[in-house]
Design a protein around this motif. Structure first.
Motif, short mmCIF file in Angstrom:
data_model
loop_
_atom_site.label_atom_id
_atom_site.label_comp_id
_atom_site.label_asym_id
_atom_site.label_seq_id
_atom_site.Cartn_x
_atom_site.Cartn_y
_atom_site.Cartn_z
N UNK A 169 26.50 27.14 35.10
CA UNK A 169 27.75 26.41 35.26
C UNK A 169 27.81 25.94 36.79
N UNK A 170 28.28 24.83 37.08
CA UNK A 170 28.58 24.30 38.07
C UNK A 170 29.71 24.85 38.80
N UNK A 171 30.28 24.39 40.15
CA UNK A 171 31.48 25.01 40.61
C UNK A 171 32.66 24.57 39.88
N UNK A 172 32.63 23.76 38.80
CA UNK A 172 33.92 23.33 38.10
C UNK A 172 33.87 24.45 36.90
N UNK A 173 32.93 25.04 36.65
CA UNK A 173 32.70 26.06 35.57
C UNK A 173 32.20 25.28 34.38
N UNK A 174 31.71 24.19 34.51
CA UNK A 174 30.72 23.16 33.44
C UNK A 174 29.33 23.70 33.19
N UNK A 175 28.87 23.79 32.12
CA UNK A 175 27.58 24.04 31.98
C UNK A 175 26.73 22.78 32.21
N UNK A 176 25.75 22.80 32.66
CA UNK A 176 24.77 21.72 33.03
C UNK A 176 24.76 20.70 31.73
N UNK A 177 24.65 21.30 30.47
CA UNK A 177 24.44 20.51 29.16
C UNK A 177 25.42 19.95 28.95
N UNK A 178 26.78 19.95 29.48
CA UNK A 178 28.00 19.25 28.97
C UNK A 178 27.80 17.84 29.71
N UNK A 179 26.90 17.59 30.59
CA UNK A 179 26.79 16.01 31.11
C UNK A 179 26.26 15.16 29.96
N UNK A 180 25.85 15.75 28.62
CA UNK A 180 25.33 15.04 27.53
C UNK A 180 26.79 14.69 26.54
N UNK A 181 27.80 15.31 27.07
CA UNK A 181 29.10 15.09 26.47
C UNK A 181 29.72 13.69 26.95
N UNK A 182 29.05 13.32 28.20
CA UNK A 182 29.58 12.20 28.72
C UNK A 182 28.51 11.02 28.70
N UNK A 183 27.87 10.82 29.89
CA UNK A 183 26.64 9.93 29.93
C UNK A 183 25.73 10.52 30.92
N UNK A 184 24.85 11.00 30.32
CA UNK A 184 23.61 11.87 30.92
C UNK A 184 22.99 11.08 32.06
N UNK A 185 22.81 9.45 31.82
CA UNK A 185 21.96 8.63 32.59
C UNK A 185 22.87 8.48 33.98
N UNK A 186 24.03 8.92 33.84
CA UNK A 186 24.59 8.61 35.25
C UNK A 186 24.75 9.90 36.06
N UNK A 187 23.59 10.75 35.78
CA UNK A 187 23.52 11.86 36.67
C UNK A 187 22.12 11.92 37.31
N UNK A 188 21.68 12.70 37.99
CA UNK A 188 20.37 12.92 38.71
C UNK A 188 20.73 11.86 39.67
N UNK A 189 19.55 12.04 40.67
CA UNK A 189 19.36 11.40 41.80
C UNK A 189 19.41 9.72 41.42
N UNK A 190 18.81 9.42 40.44
CA UNK A 190 18.53 7.91 40.11
C UNK A 190 20.08 7.60 39.70
N UNK A 191 20.64 8.21 38.89
CA UNK A 191 21.77 7.88 38.35
C UNK A 191 22.87 7.76 39.39
N UNK A 192 22.77 8.70 40.46
CA UNK A 192 23.71 8.31 41.50
C UNK A 192 23.29 7.41 42.55
N UNK A 193 22.15 7.14 42.60
CA UNK A 193 21.70 5.89 43.22
C UNK A 193 22.24 4.28 42.69
N UNK A 194 22.12 4.34 41.39
CA UNK A 194 22.43 3.20 40.89
C UNK A 194 24.23 2.90 40.70
#
Length: 432
Positions: A169-194
Motif C-alpha cells: 500500500x502507498x501513503x494513501x492506503x491504496x494497493x499498487x494493483x489498484x492502478x489497473x482500476x484507473x490507467x496503468x499506462x499513466x504510471x511509472x517513470x515513463x507515464x509521468x514523463x509523457x
C-alpha cells in the motif's frame, strides 16, 4: 530507452528469497541498479546524476515496452523451435514473441518492479477467464473491477514476492494493483514523463492530444509542423532538456544521454523533436499504438486501431497455449548466459542496454553471447544514436564471428513504430 540490462549480482532463476518480501532487495532503493550505472565518483557532478537515476529507476519505469515487437520478430525471423533470451522490460515483447511459438523464452531483468509486472502478466494470461478479461485488465482504462479480478484470478497463482509488490500500500492506503482500476499506462517513470510532456505543451498553448483528430498522415504532419514543432524552439524547453536529469523519465541514464545527443545538432531539444516527428508523422495513427500512448494516453479500443500483439483477439489462443514456454529471471544477464551450455540460444534481444556499457562489459557480454549462440543465431538491439556501437569497441576476435546486416538494419529502424531510437541493429552468427 532503458537501462534494463541486469549487471549487478542478484538471485538467478524464477525464485527470489523471502528476504525480497520483507524489502531486503526489492525495496532497497537504487542499490543494485547503482552497481550497473555508477561510472563516476559519488560527489562528482556526473556521479550525483548517476545516483539520482539509480534511485528513480528502482521503481516501475516502463508500464509498456517501447520497442516494436513486430519489427523484432521479423528481424529475428522468429519461428517454432527457437530458443530466445531477451531483456524483459514491460513484457509486451515477450508475449508478442509467443505468437511465433518459439520453444523457450528466457526473460531477464534487474528491475524488481518489471519482474513483478512480467510474472503477473504470465499469470493473467493463464488464469483470467477470457481474452476480453485480459484486454480489460491490460488494454482498457477506467475498469474499476480489475483489482477484484486480480484478487480472484491472478493473486492465488503469483509467487510471494510479486504478490508483495502488487499488494503493498502507498501513503494513501491504496494497493499498487489498484492502478489497473484507473490507467496503468499513466504510471511509472515513463507515464509521468509523457504526462509532463503534455503539461509542457499546454503551457505553451498546445494540446498534444489534438493530433488524434487527424484522419490521415497529411493531417498528422500538419499538426506536427504547426503545433508541436514550434514548442521545441522555446528557450525554457531547450534549457530544461539540456539537463541530463530531464530524460530520466524515459529511462535514459547519463551515459546514454551522451550517446543520444550525438545524433542531433548538439542540442537535446532537436534530437527529441526529430524522434517525435517520426512518431507523429511516419505511421498512420490507426497502425501505431505507440502514438496512441504518447498522444491519447491510452490504447485504442478493439477495432479502433492496431493493438499490441498480445491484446489482439486473433493471437489469444496461441499465446495462452505457449505461455508455459516463458521463464522470468531476476538475474545478471552475463552470469545467466555463462550458466548456459554452448550453442543453446538462437535469438538474443538486448533492447538498448548496451548504450551505456563500458568496453569491458560489452566484451564480457558478447563473449557469452558468442559462446552460447547457435550457428545462424541472431542478435537484435537498438541504439540512441544511429550507428552500431560495436565496431571499434568489441574485440575483432568476437566481432569477426558475426555478420552485420547493415541494409536490413536500416530498413527495420525506419519501420520501428516506437520511433524513439536512432538505430536498429541485426547481427547474424557466422558458421564456424
Amino acid at each position: 530507452m532503458t537501462l534494463r540490462y541486469p549487471l549487478a549480482p542478484t538471485q538467478t532463476g524464477n525464485h527470489l528469497s523471502m528476504s525480497d518480501v520483507s524489502g531486503e532487495l526489492v525495496y532497497r532503493r537504487g542499490k543494485e541498479v547503482g552497481k550497473a550505472v555508477y561510472q563516476n565518483r559519488a560527489l562528482s557532478k556526473d556521479g550525483i546524476s548517476e545516483r539520482l537515476f539509480a534511485f528513480l529507476f528502482s521503481g516501475l519505469v516502463y508500464p509498456q515496452i517501447w520497442e516494436d515487437p513486430d519489427v523484432d520478430m521479423e528481424a529475428m525471423q522468429l519461428g517454432a523451435g527457437h530458443r530466445v533470451v531477451t531483456i524483459a522490460s514491460g513484457g509486451c515483447n515477450i508475449l508478442a514473441y509467443l505468437t511465433r511459438s518459439p520453444a523457450r523464452i528466457d526473460a531477464v531483468d534487474l528491475n524488481a518492479a518489471h519482474i513483478a509486472l512480467n510474472r503477473m502478466k504470465l499469470e493473467a494470461v493463464r488464469h483470467l477467464p477470457s481474452q476480453g478479461d485480459l484486454f480489460r485488465f491490460f488494454g482498457a482504462a477506467g475498469t474499476s473491477h480489475n483489482s477484484d479480478a486480480y484478487d480472484r484470478f491472478i493473486a492465488p497463482h503469483l509467487d510471494a514476492v510479486s504478490r508483495h509488490y502488487w499488494e503493498r500500500r502507498n501513503w494513501r492506503g491504496r494497493r499498487r494493483i489498484s492502478v489497473f482500476d484507473r490507467n496503468f499506462y499513466q504510471t511509472g517513470l515513463l507515464g509521468l514523463f509523457i504526462a509532463m510532456g503534455h503539461r509542457v505543451g499546454k503551457l505553451f498553448g498546445v494540446d498534444p492530444a489534438g493530433i488524434m483528430k487527424a484522419e490521415n498522415i497529411g493531417e498528422q504532419r500538419r499538426f506536427f509542423n504547426e503545433e508541436l514543432a514550434p514548442v521545441f524552439d522555446k528557450k525554457l524547453l531547450r534549457w530544461a532538456t539540456s539537463r541530463k536529469a530531464s530524460l530520466f523519465g524515459l529511462g535514459i541514464p547519463p551515459a546514454q544521454y551522451d550517446s543520444l545527443i550525438t545524433s542531433g545538432d548538439g542540442s537535446m531539444a532537436s534530437v527529441l523533436m526529430a524522434r517525435l516527428e517520426k512518431l507523429a508523422c511516419d505511421f498512420p495513427l490507426k497502425n501505431n499504438y505507440f502514438a496512441w500512448q504518447a498522444f491519447a494516453r491510452r490504447y485504442p479500443q478493439p477495432g479502433e486501431a492496431a493493438l499490441p500483439a498480445y491484446l489482439e483477439q486473433r493471437n489469444y489462443k496461441t499465446i495462452r497455449d505457449n505461455i508455459d514456454r516463458v521463464a522470468i529471471h531476476h538475474a545478471n544477464l552475463i552470469k545467466f548466459l555463462a550458466a548456459k551450455d554452448a550453442g543453446t540460444v538462437d535469438r538474443f534481444v538486448l533492447l538498448d542496454a548496451q548504450d551505456w556499457m563500458t568496453d569491458d562489459l560489452l566484451n564480457d557480454l558478447w563473449t557469452e553471447i558468442t559462446r552460447t549462440a547457435s550457428t545462424g543465431a541472431r542478435v537484435i538491439f537498438r541504439t540512441a544514436a544511429e550507428p552500431s556501437l560495436l565496431p571499434g569497441r568489441l574485440s575483432n576476435s568476437l566481432l569477426d564471428q558475426w555478420t552485420y546486416e547493415s541494409e536490413a538494419s536500416r530498413e527495420y529502424s525506419a519501420r520501428d513504430r516506437s520511433a524513439i531510437y536512432g538505430g536498429f541493429h541485426l547481427y547474424v552468427k557466422r558458421a564456424a
